[in-house]
Design a protein around this motif. Sequence first.
Motif, PDB file in Angstrom:
ATOM      1  N   THR A   1       0.838  -1.209   0.000  1.00  0.00           N
ATOM      2  CA  THR A   1       0.000   0.000   0.000  1.00  0.00           C
ATOM      3  C   THR A   1       0.866   1.249   0.000  1.00  0.00           C
ATOM      4  OG1 THR A   1      -1.745  -1.159   1.210  1.00  0.00           O
ATOM      5  CG2 THR A   1      -1.813   1.243   1.228  1.00  0.00           C
ATOM      6  N   ALA A   2       1.906   1.247   0.846  1.00  0.00           N
ATOM      7  CA  ALA A   2       2.809   2.397   0.910  1.00  0.00           C
ATOM      8  C   ALA A   2       3.538   2.583  -0.420  1.00  0.00           C
ATOM      9  CB  ALA A   2       3.813   2.205   2.039  1.00  0.00           C
ATOM     10  N   ALA A   3       3.933   1.484  -1.060  1.00  0.00           N
ATOM     11  CA  ALA A   3       4.621   1.578  -2.355  1.00  0.00           C
ATOM     12  C   ALA A   3       3.711   2.225  -3.398  1.00  0.00           C
ATOM     13  CB  ALA A   3       5.057   0.188  -2.814  1.00  0.00           C
ATOM     14  N   ILE A   4       2.435   1.817  -3.411  1.00  0.00           N
ATOM     15  CA  ILE A   4       1.475   2.407  -4.356  1.00  0.00           C
ATOM     16  C   ILE A   4       1.276   3.886  -4.051  1.00  0.00           C
ATOM     17  CG2 ILE A   4      -0.954   2.390  -5.071  1.00  0.00           C
ATOM     18  CD1 ILE A   4      -0.884  -0.666  -4.584  1.00  0.00           C
ATOM     19  N   GLY A   5       1.110   4.208  -2.780  1.00  0.00           N
ATOM     20  CA  GLY A   5       0.906   5.603  -2.396  1.00  0.00           C
ATOM     21  C   GLY A   5       2.067   6.492  -2.775  1.00  0.00           C
ATOM     22  N   LEU A   6       3.290   6.025  -2.524  1.00  0.00           N
ATOM     23  CA  LEU A   6       4.469   6.821  -2.865  1.00  0.00           C
ATOM     24  C   LEU A   6       4.609   6.995  -4.368  1.00  0.00           C
ATOM     25  CD1 LEU A   6       6.981   5.289  -0.289  1.00  0.00           C
ATOM     26  CD2 LEU A   6       5.945   7.562  -0.202  1.00  0.00           C
ATOM     27  N   CYS A   7       4.197   5.986  -5.139  1.00  0.00           N
ATOM     28  CA  CYS A   7       4.212   6.114  -6.602  1.00  0.00           C
ATOM     29  C   CYS A   7       3.150   7.106  -7.072  1.00  0.00           C
ATOM     30  CB  CYS A   7       3.978   4.755  -7.260  1.00  0.00           C
ATOM     31  SG  CYS A   7       5.378   3.618  -7.147  1.00  0.00           S
ATOM     32  N   LEU A   8       1.956   7.027  -6.482  1.00  0.00           N
ATOM     33  CA  LEU A   8       0.871   7.931  -6.881  1.00  0.00           C
ATOM     34  C   LEU A   8       1.228   9.384  -6.594  1.00  0.00           C
ATOM     35  CD1 LEU A   8      -2.341   6.006  -5.721  1.00  0.00           C
ATOM     36  CD2 LEU A   8      -1.580   6.414  -8.069  1.00  0.00           C
ATOM     37  N   GLU A   9       1.972   9.612  -5.509  1.00  0.00           N
ATOM     38  CA  GLU A   9       2.348  10.982  -5.156  1.00  0.00           C
ATOM     39  C   GLU A   9       3.238  11.625  -6.218  1.00  0.00           C
ATOM     40  OE1 GLU A   9       2.203  10.769  -0.251  1.00  0.00           O
ATOM     41  OE2 GLU A   9       4.125  10.617  -1.298  1.00  0.00           O
ATOM     42  N   LYS A  10       3.904  10.799  -7.028  1.00  0.00           N
ATOM     43  CA  LYS A  10       4.782  11.325  -8.079  1.00  0.00           C
ATOM     44  C   LYS A  10       4.040  11.553  -9.397  1.00  0.00           C
ATOM     45  CE  LYS A  10       8.215  10.924  -5.268  1.00  0.00           C
ATOM     46  NZ  LYS A  10       8.771  12.134  -4.627  1.00  0.00           N
ATOM     47  N   LEU A  11       2.796  11.092  -9.507  1.00  0.00           N
ATOM     48  CA  LEU A  11       2.052  11.163 -10.765  1.00  0.00           C
ATOM     49  C   LEU A  11       1.332  12.501 -10.927  1.00  0.00           C
ATOM     50  CD1 LEU A  11       0.329   7.690 -11.226  1.00  0.00           C
ATOM     51  CD2 LEU A  11       2.118   8.686 -12.644  1.00  0.00           C
ATOM     52  N   THR A  12       1.132  12.874 -12.173  1.00  0.00           N
ATOM     53  CA  THR A  12       0.246  13.990 -12.505  1.00  0.00           C
ATOM     54  C   THR A  12      -1.032  13.416 -13.115  1.00  0.00           C
ATOM     55  OG1 THR A  12       1.147  14.196 -14.739  1.00  0.00           O
ATOM     56  CG2 THR A  12       2.238  15.455 -12.988  1.00  0.00           C
ATOM     57  N   LYS A  13      -2.043  14.261 -13.212  1.00  0.00           N
ATOM     58  CA  LYS A  13      -3.307  13.813 -13.784  1.00  0.00           C
ATOM     59  C   LYS A  13      -3.130  13.378 -15.240  1.00  0.00           C
ATOM     60  CE  LYS A  13      -8.024  15.418 -14.599  1.00  0.00           C
ATOM     61  NZ  LYS A  13      -8.950  16.556 -14.473  1.00  0.00           N
ATOM     62  N   LYS A  14      -2.289  14.100 -15.954  1.00  0.00           N
ATOM     63  CA  LYS A  14      -2.061  13.763 -17.349  1.00  0.00           C
ATOM     64  C   LYS A  14      -1.403  12.386 -17.479  1.00  0.00           C
ATOM     65  CE  LYS A  14       0.066  15.613 -21.554  1.00  0.00           C
ATOM     66  NZ  LYS A  14       0.884  16.716 -22.127  1.00  0.00           N
ATOM     67  N   GLU A  15      -0.451  12.099 -16.585  1.00  0.00           N
ATOM     68  CA  GLU A  15       0.211  10.794 -16.614  1.00  0.00           C
ATOM     69  C   GLU A  15      -0.757   9.684 -16.223  1.00  0.00           C
ATOM     70  OE1 GLU A  15       4.827  12.000 -15.526  1.00  0.00           O
ATOM     71  OE2 GLU A  15       3.352  11.770 -13.924  1.00  0.00           O
ATOM     72  N   LEU A  16      -1.637   9.991 -15.279  1.00  0.00           N
ATOM     73  CA  LEU A  16      -2.603   8.993 -14.836  1.00  0.00           C
ATOM     74  C   LEU A  16      -3.566   8.611 -15.963  1.00  0.00           C
ATOM     75  CD1 LEU A  16      -3.608   7.327 -12.440  1.00  0.00           C
ATOM     76  CD2 LEU A  16      -5.089   9.234 -11.822  1.00  0.00           C
ATOM     77  N   GLU A  17      -3.873   9.570 -16.832  1.00  0.00           N
ATOM     78  CA  GLU A  17      -4.798   9.302 -17.932  1.00  0.00           C
ATOM     79  C   GLU A  17      -4.254   8.240 -18.895  1.00  0.00           C
ATOM     80  OE1 GLU A  17      -5.463  13.063 -19.728  1.00  0.00           O
ATOM     81  OE2 GLU A  17      -6.781  13.797 -18.148  1.00  0.00           O
ATOM     82  N   THR A  18      -2.952   8.078 -18.916  1.00  0.00           N
ATOM     83  CA  THR A  18      -2.356   7.086 -19.827  1.00  0.00           C
ATOM     84  C   THR A  18      -2.359   5.683 -19.240  1.00  0.00           C
ATOM     85  OG1 THR A  18      -0.119   7.447 -18.953  1.00  0.00           O
ATOM     86  CG2 THR A  18      -0.850   8.890 -20.748  1.00  0.00           C
ATOM     87  N   THR A  19      -2.769   5.542 -17.978  1.00  0.00           N
ATOM     88  CA  THR A  19      -2.743   4.227 -17.313  1.00  0.00           C
ATOM     89  C   THR A  19      -4.173   3.796 -17.008  1.00  0.00           C
ATOM     90  OG1 THR A  19      -2.508   5.296 -15.151  1.00  0.00           O
ATOM     91  CG2 THR A  19      -0.495   4.677 -16.288  1.00  0.00           C
ATOM     92  N   LYS A  20      -4.849   3.263 -18.000  1.00  0.00           N
ATOM     93  CA  LYS A  20      -6.268   2.922 -17.855  1.00  0.00           C
ATOM     94  C   LYS A  20      -6.491   1.828 -16.813  1.00  0.00           C
ATOM     95  CE  LYS A  20      -7.014   4.041 -22.729  1.00  0.00           C
ATOM     96  NZ  LYS A  20      -7.418   3.537 -24.061  1.00  0.00           N
ATOM     97  N   ASP A  21      -5.625   0.817 -16.800  1.00  0.00           N
ATOM     98  CA  ASP A  21      -5.825  -0.312 -15.896  1.00  0.00           C
ATOM     99  C   ASP A  21      -5.562   0.056 -14.443  1.00  0.00           C
ATOM    100  OD1 ASP A  21      -6.463  -1.887 -18.041  1.00  0.00           O
ATOM    101  OD2 ASP A  21      -4.407  -2.602 -18.332  1.00  0.00           O
ATOM    102  N   VAL A  22      -4.694   1.048 -14.209  1.00  0.00           N
ATOM    103  CA  VAL A  22      -4.359   1.438 -12.838  1.00  0.00           C
ATOM    104  C   VAL A  22      -5.590   1.962 -12.124  1.00  0.00           C
ATOM    105  CG1 VAL A  22      -3.053   3.101 -11.457  1.00  0.00           C
ATOM    106  CG2 VAL A  22      -1.925   1.853 -13.307  1.00  0.00           C
ATOM    107  N   LEU A  23      -6.394   2.778 -12.812  1.00  0.00           N
ATOM    108  CA  LEU A  23      -7.597   3.366 -12.217  1.00  0.00           C
ATOM    109  C   LEU A  23      -8.543   2.284 -11.728  1.00  0.00           C
ATOM    110  CD1 LEU A  23      -9.527   5.754 -11.673  1.00  0.00           C
ATOM    111  CD2 LEU A  23     -10.340   5.491 -14.023  1.00  0.00           C
ATOM    112  N   ASN A  24      -8.841   1.339 -12.560  1.00  0.00           N
ATOM    113  CA  ASN A  24      -9.787   0.284 -12.199  1.00  0.00           C
ATOM    114  C   ASN A  24      -9.264  -0.560 -11.040  1.00  0.00           C
ATOM    115  OD1 ASN A  24     -12.205  -1.251 -12.619  1.00  0.00           O
ATOM    116  ND2 ASN A  24     -10.937  -2.839 -13.533  1.00  0.00           N
ATOM    117  N   SER A  25      -7.976  -0.878 -11.062  1.00  0.00           N
ATOM    118  CA  SER A  25      -7.393  -1.704 -10.000  1.00  0.00           C
ATOM    119  C   SER A  25      -7.418  -0.976  -8.659  1.00  0.00           C
ATOM    120  CB  SER A  25      -5.953  -2.082 -10.358  1.00  0.00           C
ATOM    121  OG  SER A  25      -5.902  -2.893 -11.508  1.00  0.00           O
TER     122      SER A  25
END
Length: 648
Positions: A450-474
């Motif tokens: 959980t901490a690994a995911i959180g620390l990775c998410l903190e580095k993301l921007t909304k634009k970068e998140l839009e390119t990862t369709k499967d990440v959102l659903n998971s």
Amino acid sequence: MASTRGSSAPSPAGGDGETSLEALALAKVAEAADAIAAAASAGEVVRALHAVAALLFPVDSAAVAGTVEEPFRTLIIEALNLSDDERESWRCAFYHGPAFPTMSKILLGNVAVKWLRKVHASARNEIYDSFFVKGPPTEVIQALVPALSEKEDSKEDHRAFCLNLERLLILCLLDNKGVSQILAEFTCCSKHGNDVLKPDKTMLVSRVAQLLASVPDKARLGASGALASTSFFKNVVSQLLAGAEAATVQLAADKDATELCALSSVFLFVGEVLSRVSRRGSTGILVAELIPRIRNHLHRCVPSDHKAISPEMMQHVSQSQFWFNVVEAMRDQHSIERLTEELLRQLASQHISDEEAYWILWTLFNQSFKRLTVMRSMFVDKFLLWKTFPLCCLRWILHYAVFECPPNSTTETLMQRTPDFFGTLQSLVSIWSRKEFVQSHSVEQQAYITAAIGLCLEKLTKKELETTKDVLNSILQGVSCRLESPIELIRKMASAVALTFSKVVDPKNPLYLDDNCCENVDWEFGVLSSKEIKAPLHAVDSENKPKSRENKRNAGEKKAKAIKSDVPDVRAKIVEIKSVDCDQMSDTVMNGKFEEEECDEDSMNIDASRDSSLEPYDLSDDDTDLQKKFSHLSDLAAALRKPDDPDG
């Protein structure tokens, strides 16, 4: 008999050169062996040993002669005195031919058991210890260590044999820095040639490393504490690291040396020894010696007018060549993994800063990390998905292997995320989202991922998140199944990820699923600190266990009420995450998911509105049932046969 001043010394260049001199050296050993076998006093033994020793190294003949009586005193004083060049020729022929193995058997066996205790200490140092202390360390170790397995006839003889052998090992390897001498010998032999690449040289290096690492195992139970694994390996590793650094500097300064070839011999030996030390369970000792040395090296690389370090700074320091190659030289992946894990844990216990820890990892692993898939897999797969480290170690692993930039640096904010970053994030969330993972893995392991995911998410921007369709659903799936968990800490993990995710999607409207949720998430969750990481895995669960049947009943009622009131709100909040900026995210995927979520919301509201569906069972009569006692098997059988007594 010993040669006198009137005797003529054999010419080193006479006959067939080295072969002829080796034969002469062996003949001298045979003379000494005959004299020792026939000796009736310690003086005869001292005279025989002196006759050979005087050919190999400078001996204080007057001091040796003073320890014996006539006629041996006169024979020792009148013994042949050679020049330095002649002695060097004899020395090479003696140690690199059959003479030394033969002589060492005589010295360690007959002389040590029967005569050595009768020889004066000053004479022993000059004409006995010198054969081992002043000889080539690679030859000496091949004579001493295998002898640890030998047995003498009587118990008393065996004890004398072992005590002398252990004394020589401590004297040669520890007191006289024998490991550093071995490194110097390998460096010197390979300095201007390429013989290190030959199989026989490689086998020699490997054999010497194996013998060195086996000393604590072969030493007897009552041996000196200096030969115990803890103190012995500490001394060996210290000499090894210091000697290898010195060899790197020496070769960098010598323009005529074939640096790559000479260093390959050094790295082969260092890698073999470190791997064997780690395999023998002394990784902690190895890392404890390594950390202060590499920290000193990093400080050496930073000029006084700079605060931050850079790769270019390190490449200009000659010792860096050793640190860049030391891990790759180990070759044994299991040993490398154990060393890396221990390194991370010890750095955490010493409260090293994130920046310094990053550069330690970069220095040790970057060369092999770029080239070897197995090294990348160790960090990205094993250390993120299978192992559990303190939170600070997790940050270091992510910065080094996933973000690939130093923490708190300007490049961290400007860098584009690599495909490896998104691939790692996808692996983490796909595992994290599975119900089986929530149900079957320890709370500690779940907190870590959980901490690994959180620390990775903190580095993301909304634009970068839009390119990862499967990440959102998971992420949504993982949050949902965790909110249904009866364990408060698991639900807290869901809230933390949901909050961090919502900040990426819409920073102005953070989503708080928990009243106790803070804006800055504490990713330790109380179980990933340096102290708590070694706690039993069930500790979190056991803290919340009710201690009585009444407590269980009250807890069940409270939980039921909480679920009834919270489920609709929580589900609605998850829908909010999903519905934020739907038109800007991929429309096709999001619209379908949004409709499914609305259906789920309606069904959950219907279920939650049925008060009876979540009412706890009435367990008030359990205590009275348990008060019924059956004292005989016949009572049990009778109770089972009664059709009108369902309680029985």
